[in-house]
Design an enzyme around this catalytic site. Structure first.
Site, mmCIF file in Angstrom:
data_model
loop_
_atom_site.group_PDB
_atom_site.id
_atom_site.type_symbol
_atom_site.label_atom_id
_atom_site.label_comp_id
_atom_site.label_asym_id
_atom_site.label_seq_id
_atom_site.Cartn_x
_atom_site.Cartn_y
_atom_site.Cartn_z
ATOM 1 C CG HIS A 1 -27.752 40.477 16.589
ATOM 2 N ND1 HIS A 1 -27.307 39.902 17.764
ATOM 3 C CD2 HIS A 1 -27.360 41.771 16.631
ATOM 4 C CE1 HIS A 1 -26.678 40.824 18.470
ATOM 5 N NE2 HIS A 1 -26.695 41.960 17.813
ATOM 6 C CG HIS B 1 -20.489 42.800 21.682
ATOM 7 N ND1 HIS B 1 -19.378 43.386 21.158
ATOM 8 C CD2 HIS B 1 -21.513 43.225 20.905
ATOM 9 C CE1 HIS B 1 -19.709 44.149 20.122
ATOM 10 N NE2 HIS B 1 -20.998 44.063 19.958
#
Length: 739
Positions: free
Chosen positions: A54, A100
């Site tokens: 990430h 998200h």
């Protein structure tokens, strides 16, 4: 209280505690080598989060390098909070999209809300005022109670945050497919405006300058959120709810105003959002980008929970926080400015020359790590890639035209498919008019927002047909970029650049990595051809549930420049008597189509083809015709084919319909999803000028009968549909499924 004793360096190694944090044996050995010793618990945490996919893109970097990232208008490409593109008159547009997904699968309201909050911070950390929000959402089928819950909560979360903060949510897309059932996708995009001289970078320059923490206090929410986003969802993911942060849009509204005022001060050296990996990423990245180091005193971090350890403070992803570097001696001005907005601004460290990130707590040094090692030296993996087994099978299929008995019933059924149906239920919850700059509201091909103080507008859209990309990642990747550009052009805009959100399954599976490589190849080729460089974006891997991956979904967020607001064009018919034109040829292409999915319950075969030379030529012709004032309405032909596109143009108008004649085999003429097509209407007096400028075929005219009638080449009626009935079916589909 977290007064449990932290494991010591030897325990961390021997009990492989680093593996629970997401580091491999090889990575832990690298950390040991970099430090020349075993890391302590806090240091292990810093590396585990900064070296996660990430934060580091360690699995995707080799692929991302293929994207074109420069262009004559690009002022800032990938690498900062958001990309920046020049729009003339000393102004620029700043935009970025982020995912998200994992938080939204577990805590959909807060997951979606904080996704919006985070992307807004990325934009105003560059010095820009956010002017618009968009989103791209994927869910399973609405028949499932779990999916209904996720859909309703995600939309409520986006609305709750965006509406409170006073930034209009002007556009987006929602698609429904079974593969997203356990792993929805929530991609949020923010667009901002800036004057060139106000552009700020997230860099910590100037030894001795002060590092300050501004905004909300730090709690235990979101610890290891970045690591959580770098693994597959499973039944035990529910236990990770603490990793989902909670957003406070009112706090963020104050933070925007305070930061935009701060940017006008010459005291500010650098500014960065505390996003994924919180204090760790903001401090390490700001130091590394400037070639400097940072010392921080963690006792000074505003804390909203007692007994927080250095590890917890560094890894917390509490929302609405920024890290700033200011000139030494100017701290009080900053404190006063933030106090005016009721926000904290505290001195917590300083910039150093030795490129080290040093953390102190209770008088002791608790971590000492090279900033570059965290921010730049994550290992890069060239993952094995293998063509997906299904691909060759799909490519060899002989494609047959689906059997359709009743064209009118089929059109009505398509209009009620949730992916095609009106998304009014969604965008009615969003305030898309706040700030009163919205020129084209949700529901047309692209949204348009006025550039205040000028006659210019920004057109913006998010696009990605994941089904095409699943069938053929490279061709589908080209189509995603081309369709975004087509939507911008149909709205009167010149495509400028894209931000991307690459949503894929587990990159450790060679077939998934092949999807990533091929779709990026296709997107890169289209970006070069259409001259829309990639100025930033986000990678979201491990979108799987119980081993089943989502469709490859590299979402494209595109912004275009409307040179003069009088060029703004929308998709609905304008007046009876206008001529209807179709641009582009229709082939019997049904692979991945809405019709195929509706009739067979699954998709298979070859995706529609695309010729980028032809796409570019058509887009240029259409844009030139719009700018010359020859076009009344323009609509991109997408899901559901020509019958749906013509119906949508009628549904958006009031009391108008159309009579058209389409050549060729009826099912393909009505419902095939061939690319590079437009439905355009033109005033009768502009017929000659338009036909000179654009290669198009006149197929009929706009009527005031409130009916859409489509004939075949023998003039036999294929279908006649009442526009009010179509509108009712199209608008009622999603609310009806939610009941």
């Amino acid at each position: 209280m977290s007064l449990m004793l932290e494991p010591n360096p030897t325990q961390i190694k021997e009990e492989r505690i680093y593996a629970e944090m997401g580091l491999t044996d090889e990575e832990f050995a690298m950390v040991e080598k970099i430090l020349g010793r075993l890391p302590n618990y806090t240091e292990t945490g810093l590396f585990s989060v900064m070296w996660s996919e990430h934060c580091s893109y360690k699995n995707s970097k080799p692929v991302l390098r293929k994207f074109p990232t420069t262009g004559e208008r690009v002022l800032q490409g990938p690498g900062e909070g958001a990309g920046i593109v020049d729009i003339g008159d000393n102004q620029a547009v700043v935009f970025k999209m982020e995912s998200h997904n994992h938080p939204s699968a577990i805590e959909p309201y807060q997951g979606a809300a904080t996704g919006v909050g985070g992307i807004i911070r990325d934009v105003f950390s560059m010095g820009a005022r956010p002017v618009a929000l968009l989103n791209s959402l994927r869910f399973g089928e609405l028949q499932s109670p779990r999916v209904k819950y996720l859909f309703e909560e995600v939309v409520a979360g986006i609305a709750g945050y965006g509406n409170c903060i006073g930034i209009p949510t002007v556009g987006g897309e929602v698609q429904f497919d079974p593969c997203y059932e356990g792993n929805p996708l929530v991609n949020a995009m923010c667009v901002g405006l800036i004057n060139h001289e106000d552009i700020k970078k997230g860099q910590a320059h100037g030894a001795g300058n002060t590092v300050m923490y501004v905004g909300a206090s730090t709690g235990r929410d979101g610890i290891h959120g970045a690591t959580f986003a770098s693994e597959e969802l499973s039944e035990s993911s529910e236990a990770k709810r603490p990793a989902v942060q909670v957003g406070d849009p009112f706090m963020e509204k104050l933070l925007i105003e305070a930061c935009l005022e701060l940017i006008q001060l010459d005291a500010l050296v650098g500014i960065q959002d505390m996003g994924a990996a919180g204090l760790t990423s903001s401090s390490a990245e700001m130091a590394s980008k400037a070639g400097m180091g940072i010392e921080m005193y963690l006792d000074d971090v505003p804390q909203r929970e007692t007994g927080m350890t250095p590890y917890e403070m560094m890894l917390s992803e509490s929302q609405e926080r920024m890290l700033i570097v200011v000139k030494k001696g100017r701290e009080q001005e900053i404190v006063d400015l933030f106090e005016k907005y009721g926000l904290a601004a505290v001195t917590m460290g300083k910039v150093t020359e030795d490129k080290m990130l040093r953390l102190f707590h209770k008088g002791e040094m608790v971590a000492e790590v090279p900033a570059d090692a965290l921010a730049e030296e994550a290992p890069i993996y060239h993952k094995p890639s293998k063509e997906a087994a299904y691909f060759a099978e799909f490519q060899q299929m002989k494609m047959e035209t689906p059997k359709v008995e009743n064209y009118k019933e089929t059109l009505f059924a398509l209009l009620q498919q949730p992916t095609i149906a009106s998304k009014e239920w969604v965008y009615d919850q969003y305030d898309y008019q706040v700030r009163t700059s919205t020129v084209v509201t949700p529901g047309s091909d692209a949204a348009v927002v006025r550039v205040r103080g000028t006659e210019k507008g920004l057109a913006m859209t998010t696009d990605c047909n994941s089904r095409y990309i699943y069938l053929d990642p490279e061709v589908g990747g080209k189509i995603a970029v081309a369709e975004a550009a087509r939507n911008i052009v149909c709205s009167g805009g010149e495509p400028l650049a894209i931000t991307d959100c690459l949503n894929f399954g587990n990159p450790e599976k060679p077939e998934i990595f092949w999807q990533i490589e091929k779709s990026v190849d296709g997107m890169s080729e289209a970006c070069r051809m259409l001259q829309t460089p990639v100025i930033g974006g986000n990678v979201s891997m491990y979108n799987e549930r119980s081993g089943e991956a989502v469709y490859p979904t590299p979402t494209v967020g595109m912004v275009g420049l409307v040179h003069d607001l009088k060029h703004v064009t929308t998709q609905e018919f304008k007046q009876a008597g206008d001529l209807v034109y179709v641009i582009g040829e229709t082939k019997a292409e049904f692979g991945g189509s809405e019709l195929q999915k509706m009739l067979h319950g699954k998709i298979f075969g070859q995706s529609p083809s695309i010729d980028l030379d032809v796409e570019l030529k058509r887009q240029k012709q259409v844009l030139a015709a719009i700018q010359a004032g020859l076009v009344q309405s323009a609509h991109d032909v997408a899901e559901g084919g020509l019958a749906v596109a013509i119906s949508e143009s009628a549904i958006g108008a009031n009391g108008l319909g159309a009579t058209v004649k389409l050549d060729g085999e009826a099912t393909a003429a009505l419902f095939a999803e061939s690319q590079s097509r437009f439905v355009i209407t033109v005033k009768r007096e502009n017929k000659e000028a338009f036909e000179k400028a654009v290669e198009a075929i006149q197929v009929g005219e706009v009527t005031n009968t409130n009916e859409v009638t489509i004939h075949n080449e023998k003039n036999e009626v294929l279908l006649t549909a009442n526009v009010d009935e179509m509108r009712k079916a199209w608008k009622g589909a999603i609310p009806c499924l939610l009941k």
